[in-house]
Scaffold this motif. Structure first.
Motif, mmCIF file in Angstrom:
data_model
loop_
_atom_site.group_PDB
_atom_site.id
_atom_site.type_symbol
_atom_site.label_atom_id
_atom_site.label_comp_id
_atom_site.label_asym_id
_atom_site.label_seq_id
_atom_site.Cartn_x
_atom_site.Cartn_y
_atom_site.Cartn_z
ATOM 1 N N ALA A 1 29.936 33.378 47.946
ATOM 2 C CA ALA A 1 29.194 34.617 48.027
ATOM 3 C C ALA A 1 28.180 34.321 46.845
ATOM 4 N N GLY A 2 28.238 33.684 46.058
ATOM 5 C CA GLY A 2 27.199 33.201 44.908
ATOM 6 C C GLY A 2 27.408 34.391 43.890
ATOM 7 N N VAL A 3 28.498 34.998 43.649
ATOM 8 C CA VAL A 3 28.811 36.009 42.350
ATOM 9 C C VAL A 3 30.012 35.294 41.452
ATOM 10 N N ALA A 4 30.225 34.061 41.671
ATOM 11 C CA ALA A 4 31.359 33.242 40.572
ATOM 12 C C ALA A 4 30.880 33.444 39.232
ATOM 13 N N SER A 5 29.575 33.548 38.933
ATOM 14 C CA SER A 5 29.115 33.571 37.462
ATOM 15 C C SER A 5 29.536 35.034 36.777
ATOM 16 N N ARG A 6 29.705 35.998 37.671
ATOM 17 C CA ARG A 6 30.330 37.122 37.016
ATOM 18 C C ARG A 6 31.850 37.475 37.070
#
Length: 277
Positions: free
Chosen positions: A235-240
């Motif tokens: 989903a592209g939110v792993a950095s958060r």
């Protein structure tokens, strides 16, 4: 004149509530839950019964804390050896009598559960369910935390300091989950919800504190954790998302709470978890 030996996982237990008390941990006897395969559950039950036969003479009371056929058969063996057995009920909807009797083989399991000499229930509802089914010697002993364990670190400065250490913006909205990273605790529901919310709110972050591998806790399913991480990554939110693993230091744990705005606990089944206290 009371001593306590713990037999269980190879992971040193966290003494949540008892101050400076020390336990003798006897590693090597692991009796897992129902997520284990049938053959392994049979093997673990036989190991437990074999342990009791070989060691019952060393103890006066054996306190069992998990639901398996090995545990349910234990009182029969212990009574033959002149020992007593206590069962600890901790999960409403699983090991309480009303739930147990509805499961496959539940009537037999309930009959065996009644053979215990006493019961410890971690919540009033569990205790009431035991008494409704005619169990005797039921003690309601709710989980608790000492105030000194939650006082330290609960201030704005501690929270800001922890956010800086984790590279989380001070103006972010931080969700906090504390507990085992497993299906029963609803971590998959949390991941799904966070993905949807984080895609709409760029200031939303997630802090996950708790065992997330079999190295930290033998009850964790590594494949389940991997799949959950991958769903967040796609989903592209792993950095958060910050995965902190198990935290034994209560002062450090208090700082994680201070760094969060919202506590989230989408658990599917509980008894009386310390984390809610």
């Amino acid at each position: 004149d009371i001593t306590l030996d713990l037999w269980g996982t190879d992971v040193q237990p966290v003494n949540m509530n008892s101050g400076d008390a020390e336990y003798r941990l006897r590693s090597g006897l692991w009796t897992g839950g129902r997520d284990l395969g049938l053959l392994r559950r049979i093997r673990e039950s036989l190991r437990l019964l074999g342990f009791i036969v070989l060691n019952a003479g060393r103890f006066d009371i054996v306190h069992l804390h998990h639901l398996s056929w090995g545990a349910l058969l234990s009182p029969i063996i212990l009574h033959l050896m002149g020992r007593k057995a206590v069962y600890h009920l901790s999960l409403l909807g699983s090991d309480n009598p009303s739930a147990l009797r509805l499961q496959r083989g539940g009537r037999l399991a309930l009959a065996l559960q009644r053979r215990f000499d006493g019961f410890v229930a971690v919540s009033p509802r569990l205790a009431a369910d035991c008494e409704k089914h005619g169990f005797r010697n039921v003690l309601c002993l709710p989980n608790f935390l000492a105030l000194r364990q939650v006082k330290s670190g609960r201030d704005a400065a501690a929270g800001e300091g922890m956010r800086s250490e984790l590279s989380i913006p001070l103006d972010a909205t931080v969700l906090l989950f504390v507990g085992g990273v497993c299906q029963r605790k609803g971590i998959d529901l949390l991941a799904e919800s966070f993905v949807r919310m984080a895609q709409r709110h760029e200031d939303l972050w997630l802090l996950i504190v708790g065992p997330q591998s079999r190295e930290e806790s033998q009850g964790v399913d590594d494949e389940f954790v991997r799949a959950t991480r991958e769903s967040i990554g796609r989903a592209g939110v792993a950095s958060r998302v910050r995965w902190m693993g198990i935290v034994n230091d209560k002062n450090l744990l208090a700082r994680y709470y201070s760094a969060a705005d919202i506590f989230v606990f989408p658990t599917r089944a509980e008894g009386f978890p310390n984390v809610l206290i």
